[in-house]
Write an enzyme that holds these catalytic residues in place. Sequence first.
Site, PDB file in Angstrom:
ATOM      1  N   GLY A  30      15.228 -26.784 -22.767  1.00  0.00           N
ATOM      2  CA  GLY A  30      14.270 -27.849 -22.721  1.00  0.00           C
ATOM      3  C   GLY A  30      13.145 -27.455 -23.512  1.00  0.00           C
ATOM      4  N   ASP A  31      12.725 -26.226 -23.682  1.00  0.00           N
ATOM      5  CA  ASP A  31      11.498 -25.879 -23.967  1.00  0.00           C
ATOM      6  C   ASP A  31      11.444 -26.209 -25.652  1.00  0.00           C
ATOM      7  OD1 ASP A  31      10.611 -25.255 -21.818  1.00  0.00           O
ATOM      8  OD2 ASP A  31      11.261 -23.281 -22.102  1.00  0.00           O
ATOM      9  N   ALA A  67      15.545 -22.039 -21.766  1.00  0.00           N
ATOM     10  CA  ALA A  67      14.441 -22.366 -22.648  1.00  0.00           C
ATOM     11  C   ALA A  67      14.928 -23.549 -23.336  1.00  0.00           C
ATOM     12  CB  ALA A  67      14.084 -21.352 -23.575  1.00  0.00           C
TER      13      ALA A  67
END
Length: 310
Positions: free
Chosen positions: A258-259, A256
Amino acid sequence: MKEGQNDSAGILVIGSSNTDMVVKSNRIPLPGETILGGNFFMNPGDKGANQAVAAARLGGKVTFIARVGSDIFGEQAIAHFKQEGIDTFGVIVDPHHASGVALITVDEFGENCIVVASGANGFLLPEDILQHKNKIAEAGIILLQLEISIETVNEVVAIARTNQKKVILNPAPACSLPKEIFTDLFLLTPNRLEAEMLTGIKIESLSDCENAAQIFKAKGVCNSIITLGENGAYVNSKTFAGHIPSIKVQVADTTAAGDVFTAAVAVALAEDQSMETAVRFATKAAAISVSRQGAQASAPYRKEMGGDER
Ligand code: RIB
């Protein structure tokens, strides 16, 4: 809309929601191999929901459109989004398909390997988007990823175009995209592998990033940020072009990251920050995220971000 405009109307995230089932392990097993891992934990995940929760924790006014099953995972997900202060009016409960689930192995270096059973996420359809097109018209920034169908992504982009809205696409997981999509994107945030797939350029250096960014520009994307994990991010925008290094931390779990990064960029842009400031803010949020375990569990709150970077 132009970079620098204030999008206080809020962030609309359209995407997917999973329950992540995670096993920590010394290493990722080889095909056909069984290995004994370490601890197991469950936590809410998936790229869309991770972005929605991260943006809300960082201070964004967030609305989420998604599809979950009418099962315990869907129920828990909706309750959790509400607790995080997210407007869940657009989260549809699907009576026919199970909630999405991701099976994740995280190795001793924090690297992961993920298999997703998309379930209801795969049935978030263009019709669902049409029902909520007023939400797109009201949004300041729209955040999209690729764990929902490409037809649905296309529908969002088309409605956003009509309403002249800023769309940020995090093109994950990597897949090829119809060329019309690019011209309507305010910002594209691929990681290295996604950038390679979308441009055909092998990315091994910052000059490769620059070449890839030029290809995105030629395709019609206004701004791009190629995320490079521990090597930071390469930004190509109207107001700033160049490399921004990562903040070094002890890595626990990269799931996560990158999220969280994309959500943080959206929050900062929605607050009228410049692209460079937004990326520095996102770099800090991603560093906090990788230093902790889990997907949404690792997303930082605004109070953890300090004040000087903004
Ligand atoms: O980007 C991380 C996410 O990918 C995980 O939370 C998992 O659900 C998968 O979709």
